[in-house]
Design a protein around this motif. Structure first.
Motif, mmCIF file in Angstrom:
data_model
loop_
_atom_site.group_PDB
_atom_site.id
_atom_site.type_symbol
_atom_site.label_atom_id
_atom_site.label_comp_id
_atom_site.label_asym_id
_atom_site.label_seq_id
_atom_site.Cartn_x
_atom_site.Cartn_y
_atom_site.Cartn_z
ATOM 1 N N LEU A 58 33.593 0.185 41.664
ATOM 2 C CA LEU A 58 32.632 0.942 42.386
ATOM 3 C C LEU A 58 32.910 0.776 43.863
ATOM 4 C CD1 LEU A 58 29.706 2.628 42.628
ATOM 5 C CD2 LEU A 58 28.752 0.092 42.805
ATOM 6 N N ASN A 59 33.340 -0.385 44.364
ATOM 7 C CA ASN A 59 33.740 -0.755 45.849
ATOM 8 C C ASN A 59 34.991 0.090 46.203
ATOM 9 O OD1 ASN A 59 31.499 -2.239 46.410
ATOM 10 N ND2 ASN A 59 32.297 -4.295 45.494
ATOM 11 N N MET A 60 35.846 0.375 45.166
ATOM 12 C CA MET A 60 37.039 1.291 45.328
ATOM 13 C C MET A 60 36.769 2.503 45.580
ATOM 14 S SD MET A 60 40.432 1.289 42.900
ATOM 15 C CE MET A 60 40.004 -0.317 42.260
ATOM 16 N N ALA A 61 35.777 3.008 44.899
ATOM 17 C CA ALA A 61 35.357 4.440 45.222
ATOM 18 C C ALA A 61 34.463 4.379 46.376
ATOM 19 C CB ALA A 61 34.466 4.752 43.873
ATOM 20 N N ILE A 62 33.644 3.376 46.749
ATOM 21 C CA ILE A 62 33.005 3.497 48.131
ATOM 22 C C ILE A 62 34.153 3.762 49.184
ATOM 23 C CG2 ILE A 62 31.678 2.259 49.819
ATOM 24 C CD1 ILE A 62 30.152 1.185 47.173
ATOM 25 N N GLU A 63 34.977 2.869 49.164
ATOM 26 C CA GLU A 63 36.042 2.826 50.260
ATOM 27 C C GLU A 63 37.073 3.859 50.307
ATOM 28 O OE1 GLU A 63 39.966 0.205 51.510
ATOM 29 O OE2 GLU A 63 38.405 -0.739 50.083
ATOM 30 N N LYS A 64 37.666 4.352 49.078
ATOM 31 C CA LYS A 64 38.695 5.354 49.184
ATOM 32 C C LYS A 64 37.918 6.991 48.877
ATOM 33 C CE LYS A 64 42.242 2.420 47.476
ATOM 34 N NZ LYS A 64 43.187 2.124 46.482
ATOM 35 N N LEU A 65 36.899 6.848 48.270
ATOM 36 C CA LEU A 65 36.288 8.169 48.051
ATOM 37 C C LEU A 65 35.082 8.606 48.785
ATOM 38 C CD1 LEU A 65 36.601 8.189 44.027
ATOM 39 C CD2 LEU A 65 38.158 9.057 45.827
ATOM 40 N N GLY A 66 34.574 7.839 49.506
ATOM 41 C CA GLY A 66 33.351 7.993 50.329
ATOM 42 C C GLY A 66 32.045 8.178 49.425
ATOM 43 N N ILE A 67 31.953 7.540 48.354
ATOM 44 C CA ILE A 67 30.693 7.672 47.626
ATOM 45 C C ILE A 67 29.661 6.705 48.091
ATOM 46 C CG2 ILE A 67 31.792 8.167 45.736
ATOM 47 C CD1 ILE A 67 30.908 5.489 44.418
ATOM 48 N N ILE A 68 28.419 6.898 48.017
ATOM 49 C CA ILE A 68 27.380 5.849 48.033
ATOM 50 C C ILE A 68 27.193 5.183 46.728
ATOM 51 C CG2 ILE A 68 25.120 5.720 48.778
ATOM 52 C CD1 ILE A 68 25.531 8.066 50.394
ATOM 53 N N GLY A 69 27.113 3.972 46.695
ATOM 54 C CA GLY A 69 27.009 3.440 45.657
ATOM 55 C C GLY A 69 25.809 1.982 45.677
ATOM 56 N N LYS A 70 25.369 1.735 44.488
ATOM 57 C CA LYS A 70 24.372 0.836 44.418
ATOM 58 C C LYS A 70 24.255 0.015 42.768
ATOM 59 C CE LYS A 70 18.999 -0.280 43.874
ATOM 60 N NZ LYS A 70 19.212 -1.555 45.090
ATOM 61 N N VAL A 71 24.188 -1.086 43.058
ATOM 62 C CA VAL A 71 24.390 -1.909 41.602
ATOM 63 C C VAL A 71 22.998 -2.276 41.172
ATOM 64 C CG1 VAL A 71 25.348 -3.927 40.425
ATOM 65 C CG2 VAL A 71 26.700 -2.729 42.347
ATOM 66 N N LEU A 72 22.741 -2.161 39.989
ATOM 67 C CA LEU A 72 21.195 -2.640 39.449
ATOM 68 C C LEU A 72 21.724 -3.614 37.895
ATOM 69 C CD1 LEU A 72 20.927 0.540 40.086
ATOM 70 C CD2 LEU A 72 18.773 -0.025 39.550
ATOM 71 N N GLU A 73 21.362 -4.819 38.298
ATOM 72 C CA GLU A 73 21.530 -5.967 37.335
ATOM 73 C C GLU A 73 20.376 -6.065 36.445
ATOM 74 O OE1 GLU A 73 22.812 -8.501 41.103
ATOM 75 O OE2 GLU A 73 24.031 -9.447 39.266
ATOM 76 N N CYS A 74 20.752 -6.342 35.214
ATOM 77 C CA CYS A 74 19.758 -6.419 34.157
ATOM 78 C C CYS A 74 19.578 -7.938 33.851
ATOM 79 C CB CYS A 74 19.857 -5.659 32.951
ATOM 80 S SG CYS A 74 19.674 -3.910 33.434
ATOM 81 N N LYS A 75 20.524 -8.883 34.006
ATOM 82 C CA LYS A 75 20.579 -10.136 33.731
ATOM 83 C C LYS A 75 20.088 -10.599 32.177
ATOM 84 C CE LYS A 75 19.715 -11.220 38.692
ATOM 85 N NZ LYS A 75 18.714 -11.897 39.633
ATOM 86 N N LYS A 76 20.846 -9.484 31.263
ATOM 87 C CA LYS A 76 20.565 -9.805 30.025
ATOM 88 C C LYS A 76 18.901 -9.794 29.532
ATOM 89 C CE LYS A 76 24.938 -9.929 28.808
ATOM 90 N NZ LYS A 76 25.714 -9.101 28.116
ATOM 91 N N ASP A 77 18.279 -9.222 30.413
ATOM 92 C CA ASP A 77 16.824 -9.026 29.758
ATOM 93 C C ASP A 77 16.571 -7.570 29.420
ATOM 94 O OD1 ASP A 77 14.114 -8.984 29.578
ATOM 95 O OD2 ASP A 77 13.719 -9.446 31.921
ATOM 96 N N ILE A 78 16.417 -7.623 27.830
ATOM 97 C CA ILE A 78 16.097 -6.489 27.262
ATOM 98 C C ILE A 78 15.078 -5.561 27.920
ATOM 99 C CG2 ILE A 78 15.133 -7.446 25.474
ATOM 100 C CD1 ILE A 78 16.624 -5.537 23.518
ATOM 101 N N SER A 79 13.924 -6.194 28.392
ATOM 102 C CA SER A 79 12.700 -5.603 28.756
ATOM 103 C C SER A 79 13.015 -4.538 29.922
ATOM 104 C CB SER A 79 11.720 -6.381 28.927
ATOM 105 O OG SER A 79 12.105 -7.395 30.154
ATOM 106 N N VAL A 80 14.139 -4.946 30.748
ATOM 107 C CA VAL A 80 14.293 -4.284 31.881
ATOM 108 C C VAL A 80 15.547 -3.071 31.711
ATOM 109 C CG1 VAL A 80 13.391 -5.922 33.363
ATOM 110 C CG2 VAL A 80 15.906 -5.651 33.028
ATOM 111 N N TYR A 81 16.200 -3.110 30.598
ATOM 112 C CA TYR A 81 17.269 -1.910 30.394
ATOM 113 C C TYR A 81 16.843 -0.671 30.760
ATOM 114 C CZ TYR A 81 20.070 -5.807 28.006
ATOM 115 O OH TYR A 81 20.718 -6.808 27.880
ATOM 116 N N LYS A 82 15.683 -0.128 29.974
ATOM 117 C CA LYS A 82 15.395 1.273 30.382
ATOM 118 C C LYS A 82 14.827 1.411 31.850
ATOM 119 C CE LYS A 82 12.404 4.999 28.519
ATOM 120 N NZ LYS A 82 11.579 5.228 27.375
#
Length: 333
Positions: A58-82
């Motif tokens: 993702l960071n490579m794409a931000i740097e080289k392609l100019g995209i905007i990116g965000k990471v969303l972590e679920c921390k193995k909590d099945i209740s937040v996947y959806k």
């Protein structure tokens, strides 16, 4: 005038939402027309393996392609996947989804957002038009890891610690065993499944159990749990093989090599294709040895060399035979 001001504020709000947690702002990120990408991971960053590799892509794409990116972590909590998938879908043009755990929920959410593109990493879904899948031939890379282990062992016993007993990890296992047996048909290969991908202490316990049985080199395919395997190798003064990224830097005197699974490359190439209108939604993209999707990495030149040039040449020769079809690596997926 008020309507124009409201519109500007709305655009700014979307951009701010994306930039939170994404590091420093690059000039491209101020472009409201930039491709917006949400990366949803089942676990969390910091595993120095599978999830970190996706973030590097993702960071490579931000740097080289100019995209905007965000990471969303679920921390193995099945209740937040959806919820996390829905959030990413609301603010993204493309959602990259990391983990077999999303198999059912991604199909449900993708149908609710038919105009969004989804890239599902490490599993295969067919029949959903806006989900493209990236499937890695980890069995091919693991074949090389098994061959290397068979060439390095002094006891004739090698091991593997997997995370959960699931198809993708079984694919690592079957390739690893096949590679080892290709070199030495009499070699003993023992595998322990730790039961999860998030407990380094559990991984360490599994590895120490194998070492106590005479195993002198262990291949880990266990995510964050695998960090414990590498720690055990150092504590027991034994050998280990890393996974997903080049992990030699963690303990260069004990980690002989790593079986790299180029998640970063595949994500970057996929986003590049989307920008160039060359990415086919609904398609399965395969990354094996031929596509540079899996390969052995031996660390940087300043590290102690644990694999000699002759052994590396043999591994390279095996890679060529797999690409040509002379060697057919079994798979279970």
């Amino acid at each position: 005038m008020k309507k124009k001001l409201f519109k500007c504020l709305s655009i700014a709000l979307v951009l701010v939402t994306f930039l939170v947690g994404c590091g420093s702002v690059t000039p491209q990120e101020s472009n409201e027309d930039a491709l917006k990408v949400g990366l949803v991971v089942a676990g969390s960053l910091g595993d120095r393996s599978f999830y970190d590799s996706s973030n590097e892509g993702l960071n490579m794409a931000i740097e080289k392609l100019g995209i905007i990116g965000k990471v969303l972590e679920c921390k193995k909590d099945i209740s937040v996947y959806k919820d996390q998938l829905i959030q990413a879908s609301n603010i993204s043009d493309v959602v990259v989804v990391m983990g077999f755990e999303f198999y059912d929920v991604i199909q449900e959410v993708a149908k609710e957002f038919p105009n969004k593109k989804y890239i599902y990493i490490d599993d295969i879904i067919k029949g959903v038009d806006n989900i493209a899948c990236i499937d890695y031939k980890e069995n091919e890379g693991s074949f090389l890891a098994g061959a290397l282990a068979a060439m390095k062992t002094e006891t004739g016993k090698i091991g593997m610690v997997g995370g959960k007993d699931v198809p993708v990890i079984r694919n690592f296992q079957i390739g690893y065993e096949a590679g080892a047996k290709y070199i030495n048909s009499d070699i003993k290969v023992e595998t322990i499944f730790a039961g999860n991908f998030k407990e380094p202490q559990k991984g360490k316990e599994c590895a120490l159990t194998l070492y106590s049985k005479g195993v002198d080199i262990i291949f880990q395919a266990a995510g964050k749990t695998g960090k414990g395997v590498l720690e055990a190798a150092k504590d027991a003064n034994k050998l280990a093989i890393g996974v997903d990224v080049d992990q030699r830097y963690i303990s260069p005197h004990n980690i002989v090599a790593s079986m790299v699974k180029a998640v970063d490359l595949s994500i970057f190439e996929s986003l590049e294709k989307i920008q160039n209108n060359g990415f086919e939604a609904g398609k399965v993209y395969e990354y094996g040895i031929k596509e540079n999707g899996v390969y052995m990495s031996y660390g940087s030149d300043d590290m102690t060399k644990l694999v000699d040039d002759e052994t590396k040449a043999k591994i390279d020769d095996l890679s060529k035979k797999i690409i040509s079809g002379e060697i057919e690596v079994p798979e279970v997926k």
